[in-house]
Design an enzyme around this catalytic site. Structure first.
Site, PDB file in Angstrom:
ATOM      1  N   ALA A   1      -9.579   5.584   4.711  1.00 24.49           N
ATOM      2  CA  ALA A   1      -9.421   6.882   5.600  1.00 24.49           C
ATOM      3  C   ALA A   1     -10.897   7.595   5.766  1.00 24.49           C
ATOM      4  CB  ALA A   1      -8.646   7.876   5.113  1.00 24.49           C
ATOM      5  N   GLY A   2     -11.405   7.825   7.260  1.00 22.62           N
ATOM      6  CA  GLY A   2     -12.413   8.783   7.658  1.00 22.62           C
ATOM      7  C   GLY A   2     -13.559   7.974   8.091  1.00 22.62           C
TER       8      GLY A   2
ATOM      9  N   LYS B   1       0.802  -1.337   0.116  1.00 20.09           N
ATOM     10  CA  LYS B   1       0.101  -0.064   0.027  1.00 20.09           C
ATOM     11  C   LYS B   1       0.867   1.197   0.084  1.00 20.09           C
ATOM     12  CE  LYS B   1      -3.345   2.811   2.594  1.00 20.09           C
ATOM     13  NZ  LYS B   1      -3.613   3.225   4.060  1.00 20.09           N
TER      14      LYS B   1
ATOM     15  N   ASN C   1      -8.531   1.790  10.604  1.00 18.52           N
ATOM     16  CA  ASN C   1      -7.794   1.568  11.478  1.00 18.52           C
ATOM     17  C   ASN C   1      -8.198   2.076  12.857  1.00 18.52           C
ATOM     18  OD1 ASN C   1      -4.130   1.791  12.383  1.00 18.52           O
ATOM     19  ND2 ASN C   1      -5.856   0.683  13.357  1.00 18.52           N
ATOM     20  N   THR C   2      -8.145   3.435  12.611  1.00 16.93           N
ATOM     21  CA  THR C   2      -8.440   4.109  13.855  1.00 16.93           C
ATOM     22  C   THR C   2      -9.843   4.038  14.532  1.00 16.93           C
ATOM     23  OG1 THR C   2      -7.086   5.932  13.127  1.00 16.93           O
ATOM     24  CG2 THR C   2      -8.670   6.754  15.013  1.00 16.93           C
TER      25      THR C   2
ATOM     26  N   GLY D   1      -8.071   9.314  10.262  1.00 18.68           N
ATOM     27  CA  GLY D   1      -8.439   9.663  11.651  1.00 18.68           C
ATOM     28  C   GLY D   1      -9.390  10.697  12.208  1.00 18.68           C
TER      29      GLY D   1
END
Length: 264
Positions: A189-190, A102, A211-212, A163
């Site tokens: 993301a997001g 990635k 992830n977050t 995040g």
């Protein structure tokens, strides 16, 4: 849904949820959350996580063995094309020739928004060097198409800032990317909660990476389970095809003939 597989590069997968390995309390929580997610692909920040480059130190591979998961080395923390290329070449050495990676090249330390000129330059070098490149990018349909033309095996537009947990802020751009792509489109993301993941899949994305949203939930393992269900539900809803939206066109959901009429 086990027969609903998807392909990236030369690999085929069943789970459409991809998860990161950072920000957890410890390796045990990382392992438990990823098991609950059902993910087959897990991302690893080479600059931040030990996968063998620090001998004698605890390694992520001790709890997430490569024979069970497909590792996706990423270039988190890289701000130039040269740094990103160097990092992924190191990952390939550490993982015995593993070439699915990635790419992300960041342009700003506060927003973590991608630097697209540097991303394009790194992608060209990596593809020529034999890597199968999944690439984090802006939600710009033109840039996404350019990355596909370079030879990237998947494009990964952000839904909102890394995040942030703000969810999908521009579904229209995502649809443009999806409609014009011949490679998998994965929201990266997001995502903040399960409904965000479901919406991404309902739009027609091939997968969601996060992830977050899991690692920083109050109960990460439970949130991982929720995300797994949301991705599966969103995919099924996309395949089923939602009913048309109608304004001021009410239609009863039950039959209108053969009703019992008062007075009979």
């Amino acid at each position: 849904m086990s027969s609903d597989t998807w392909q990236v590069g030369r690999r085929t997968f069943s789970s459409r949820l991809l998860v990161g390995t950072g920000k957890y309390r410890d390796f045990d929580e990382t392992r438990d959350a990823i098991e609950a997610s059902g993910a087959e692909i897990i991302t690893v920040a080479i600059r931040r996580t030990n996968i063998g480059q620090e001998p004698g130190q605890p390694s992520l591979l001790d709890v997430l063995p490569p024979d069970r998961y497909t590792l996706l080395p990423n270039t988190a923390g890289c701000y130039t094309a040269d740094d990103a290329v160097r990092t992924l070449r190191l990952a390939r050495e550490l993982l015995d020739g593993h070439n699915l990676v990635k790419l992300e090249v960041l342009g700003d330390a506060d927003t973590l928004f991608p630097d697209m000129p540097q991303t394009l330059a790194a992608a060209e070098t990596l593809v020529k060097d034999g890597f199968d490149v999944m690439v984090y990018c802006s939600d710009d349909p033109i840039q996404a198409k350019r990355l596909e033309e370079i030879g990237c095996v998947a494009v990964m537009p952000l839904a909102s800032l890394i995040g942030s947990g703000m969810g999908i802020l521009n579904p229209w751009n995502l649809r443009l990317i999806i409609d014009n792509a011949r490679v998998p489109v994965i929201v990266d993301a997001g995502v903040g909660t399960a409904s965000d993941a479901a919406i991404a899949m309902e739009l027609g994305c091939d997968g969601v990476l996060m992830n977050t949203a899991i690692a920083k939930a109050q109960q990460p393992v439970l949130m991982a389970s929720a995300m797994r269900k949301a991705v599966e539900a969103g995919r099924e809803a996309f395949l089923a095809g939602r009913m048309p939206r109608k304004l001021y066109s009410a239609a009863p959901s039950s039959p209108t003939s053969g009703l019992i009429t008062p007075g009979r």
